[in-house]
Design an enzyme around this catalytic site. Structure first.
Site, PDB file in Angstrom:
ATOM      1  N   GLY A 159       0.857  -1.186   0.000  1.00 43.46           N
ATOM      2  CA  GLY A 159       0.000   0.000   0.000  1.00 43.46           C
ATOM      3  C   GLY A 159       0.893   1.237   0.000  1.00 43.46           C
ATOM      4  O   GLY A 159       2.025   1.202  -0.494  1.00 43.46           O
ATOM      5  N   ARG A 160       0.380   2.311   0.604  1.00 36.53           N
ATOM      6  CA  ARG A 160       1.148   3.561   0.616  1.00 36.53           C
ATOM      7  C   ARG A 160       2.499   3.388   1.307  1.00 36.53           C
ATOM      8  O   ARG A 160       3.528   3.800   0.800  1.00 36.53           O
ATOM      9  CB  ARG A 160       0.353   4.651   1.333  1.00 36.53           C
ATOM     10  CG  ARG A 160      -0.762   5.237   0.505  1.00 36.53           C
ATOM     11  CD  ARG A 160      -1.492   6.297   1.314  1.00 36.53           C
ATOM     12  NE  ARG A 160      -2.278   5.686   2.347  1.00 36.53           N
ATOM     13  CZ  ARG A 160      -3.601   5.484   2.264  1.00 36.53           C
ATOM     14  NH1 ARG A 160      -4.247   5.880   1.196  1.00 36.53           N
ATOM     15  NH2 ARG A 160      -4.264   4.904   3.237  1.00 36.53           N
ATOM     16  N   ILE A 161       2.472   2.767   2.510  1.00 38.98           N
ATOM     17  CA  ILE A 161       3.726   2.660   3.272  1.00 38.98           C
ATOM     18  C   ILE A 161       4.680   1.666   2.606  1.00 38.98           C
ATOM     19  O   ILE A 161       5.872   1.950   2.444  1.00 38.98           O
ATOM     20  CB  ILE A 161       3.441   2.287   4.750  1.00 38.98           C
ATOM     21  CG1 ILE A 161       2.622   3.404   5.411  1.00 38.98           C
ATOM     22  CG2 ILE A 161       4.748   2.052   5.514  1.00 38.98           C
ATOM     23  CD1 ILE A 161       2.137   3.110   6.833  1.00 38.98           C
ATOM     24  N   ARG A 181      -2.563  -8.282  -1.660  1.00 40.74           N
ATOM     25  CA  ARG A 181      -3.811  -8.898  -2.120  1.00 40.74           C
ATOM     26  C   ARG A 181      -3.969  -8.709  -3.625  1.00 40.74           C
ATOM     27  O   ARG A 181      -4.366  -9.598  -4.340  1.00 40.74           O
ATOM     28  CB  ARG A 181      -5.010  -8.261  -1.405  1.00 40.74           C
ATOM     29  CG  ARG A 181      -5.305  -8.890  -0.054  1.00 40.74           C
ATOM     30  CD  ARG A 181      -6.472  -8.218   0.566  1.00 40.74           C
ATOM     31  NE  ARG A 181      -6.287  -6.766   0.530  1.00 40.74           N
ATOM     32  CZ  ARG A 181      -7.239  -5.872   0.703  1.00 40.74           C
ATOM     33  NH1 ARG A 181      -8.465  -6.265   0.917  1.00 40.74           N
ATOM     34  NH2 ARG A 181      -6.995  -4.580   0.673  1.00 40.74           N
ATOM     35  N   ALA A 242       4.316  -2.456  11.221  1.00 35.95           N
ATOM     36  CA  ALA A 242       2.868  -2.388  10.953  1.00 35.95           C
ATOM     37  C   ALA A 242       2.074  -2.672  12.229  1.00 35.95           C
ATOM     38  O   ALA A 242       1.707  -1.738  12.959  1.00 35.95           O
ATOM     39  CB  ALA A 242       2.509  -3.356   9.834  1.00 35.95           C
ATOM     40  N   ARG A 243       1.855  -3.940  12.514  1.00 35.85           N
ATOM     41  CA  ARG A 243       1.151  -4.331  13.736  1.00 35.85           C
ATOM     42  C   ARG A 243       1.738  -5.651  14.230  1.00 35.85           C
ATOM     43  O   ARG A 243       1.980  -6.565  13.436  1.00 35.85           O
ATOM     44  CB  ARG A 243      -0.344  -4.531  13.471  1.00 35.85           C
ATOM     45  CG  ARG A 243      -1.160  -3.263  13.371  1.00 35.85           C
ATOM     46  CD  ARG A 243      -1.274  -2.517  14.704  1.00 35.85           C
ATOM     47  NE  ARG A 243      -2.108  -1.333  14.606  1.00 35.85           N
ATOM     48  CZ  ARG A 243      -1.661  -0.112  14.318  1.00 35.85           C
ATOM     49  NH1 ARG A 243      -0.379   0.099  14.111  1.00 35.85           N
ATOM     50  NH2 ARG A 243      -2.508   0.914  14.266  1.00 35.85           N
ATOM     51  N   GLU A 272       0.839  -4.595  23.101  1.00 32.41           N
ATOM     52  CA  GLU A 272       1.415  -3.323  23.570  1.00 32.41           C
ATOM     53  C   GLU A 272       0.596  -2.749  24.718  1.00 32.41           C
ATOM     54  O   GLU A 272      -0.633  -2.848  24.672  1.00 32.41           O
ATOM     55  CB  GLU A 272       1.429  -2.311  22.418  1.00 32.41           C
ATOM     56  CG  GLU A 272       2.375  -2.702  21.327  1.00 32.41           C
ATOM     57  CD  GLU A 272       2.313  -1.749  20.128  1.00 32.41           C
ATOM     58  OE1 GLU A 272       1.754  -0.650  20.246  1.00 32.41           O
ATOM     59  OE2 GLU A 272       2.834  -2.138  19.082  1.00 32.41           O
ATOM     60  N   HIS A 293       6.846   1.373  19.417  1.00 30.86           N
ATOM     61  CA  HIS A 293       5.831   1.920  18.494  1.00 30.86           C
ATOM     62  C   HIS A 293       6.084   3.402  18.167  1.00 30.86           C
ATOM     63  O   HIS A 293       5.280   4.266  18.497  1.00 30.86           O
ATOM     64  CB  HIS A 293       4.419   1.719  19.066  1.00 30.86           C
ATOM     65  CG  HIS A 293       3.344   1.779  18.024  1.00 30.86           C
ATOM     66  ND1 HIS A 293       2.230   0.990  18.042  1.00 30.86           N
ATOM     67  CD2 HIS A 293       3.213   2.553  16.905  1.00 30.86           C
ATOM     68  CE1 HIS A 293       1.457   1.263  17.001  1.00 30.86           C
ATOM     69  NE2 HIS A 293       2.040   2.218  16.295  1.00 30.86           N
ATOM     70  N   GLY A 295       7.076   4.401  14.934  1.00 36.58           N
ATOM     71  CA  GLY A 295       7.166   4.537  13.476  1.00 36.58           C
ATOM     72  C   GLY A 295       6.676   5.861  12.922  1.00 36.58           C
ATOM     73  O   GLY A 295       7.276   6.414  12.010  1.00 36.58           O
TER      74      GLY A 295
END
Ligand code: 8YV
Length: 331
Positions: A159-161, A181, A242-243, A272, A293, A295
């Site tokens: 995606g964008r990132i 995807r 990301a996560r 977290e 976290h 970023g």
């Protein structure tokens, strides 16, 4: 609502300039001491507010949304990822959800590169050596890391990132591979000379570095499972900005401890702010670099996130569709 201004409840402390502007525009309740709100405080907020401005630290789940009062029209998330919000439950109640895309893309991509370099070139270990006063001088075979120039980077989530990471990584001499995807448009693929892998398994087995840049959704929960981590090369590195939920952390600890994976750079964790002690030990031993976290944590980014929140609120209040509306994912 005072003088027809909407009541906006902000769950965490935002930059002063953002808070000031919000108080000028809305009837705004701030969280001046920045404590994470209790469940009861969140319930009180959704019962009364017209707009709730939560962050990644607030669980806005179905139970909470079911208690929302008639007034609540908008959940304007201060953040890009919306895995903290049950977007479908909000939609069922006629509550719009928005996020703050674009404005944290470049900062998160910078941090991804930072972790990639920190892990492969042992930057955190070097800092530790100097700080401990144990540096005995230069030696030809000491503190050798791994070169990233000429290596293969596999990006999960273009995606964008992910795309911003790819642009940077090209300049660092990495060749770009990705799993997504959907295949990205031909012009972007051409610009990045990017190779698309429909099969994540196939890509994982061939890369020197893997970067996780996809959102956390039901479909990506533990996407990097024990089975998939085992496909990676023993010399490979894994970076996640990301996560935490995208990686099975038990399996990652095992792979790192057993030498089946060379290292990792992690900015995010599944539970977290808890960080499992094994990660802290692995960081002390220099095998991984871990960050709390950070970023998207730049002054500019946080200001722009605040601006997006304000634009989303104002647009909805003016009777229009907010620019950053988030729709429920169709699985
Ligand atoms: C933000 C993030 O700091 O925007 C996101 O999805 O993960 C973070 O970088 C956080 O979400 C603020 O709520």
């Amino acid at each position: 609502m005072s003088r027809n201004k909407p009541l906006v409840v902000v769950t965490r402390k935002l930059p002063d300039a953002v808070e000031t502007r919000m108080r000028e525009l809305f009837d705004t309740t701030l969280n001046l001491d920045d404590h994470p709100m209790s469940q009861q405080e969140l319930v009180n907020a959704v019962k009364t507010a017209h707009v709730l401005v939560p962050t990644v630290t607030d669980r806005i789940d179905q139970g909470l949304i079911s208690q929302a009062g008639e007034n609540l029209k908008l959940i304007a998330n201060f953040g890009n990822g919306v895995d903290n919000i049950d977007v479908a439950a909000a939609a069922r109640k006629g509550i719009t959800v928005t996020n703050t895309p674009n404005v944290l893309t470049e900062d998160t991509a910078d941090m991804t590169m930072g972790l990639m370099i920190a892990v492969s070139r042992r930057i955190a270990e070097g800092v530790q050596v100097i700080e401990s006063g144990e540096w005995n001088g230069w030696s030809p075979t000491w503190m050798l890391g791994r070169r990233i120039w000429g290596k293969r980077l596999g990006i999960i989530g273009m995606g964008r990132i992910g795309t911003a990471v790819a642009r940077r990584a090209r300049a660092f001499g990495l060749s770009i591979h990705y799993h997504n995807r959907k295949r990205v448009n031909p012009a972007t693929e051409e610009e990045l000379e990017a190779i698309y892998w429909e099969s994540l398994d196939q890509m994982l087995a061939r890369m020197d570095i893997i970067s996780v840049n996809c959102p956390h959704t039901p479909a990506t929960f533990h996407l990097l499972s024990a089975r998939r981590l085992a496909l990676m090369q023993p010399n490979a590195l894994l970076v996640n900005t990301a996560r935490g939920q995208v990686i099975d952390e038990d399996a990652l600890v095992k792979a790192l401890s057993e030498g089946k994976l060379a290292g990792a750079g992690l900015d995010v964790f599944e539970h977290e702010p808890a960080v499992r002690p094994e990660f802290i030990d692995l960081a002390r031993s220099g095998k991984i670099v871990i960050l709390p976290h950070m970023g998207s944590a730049t002054i500019e980014g946080r200001m722009e996130m605040g601006e997006r929140v304000i634009i989303n609120i104002r647009t909805l209040m003016d009777g229009h569709r907010p620019p950053d509306r988030v729709l429920p994912i169709d699985n």
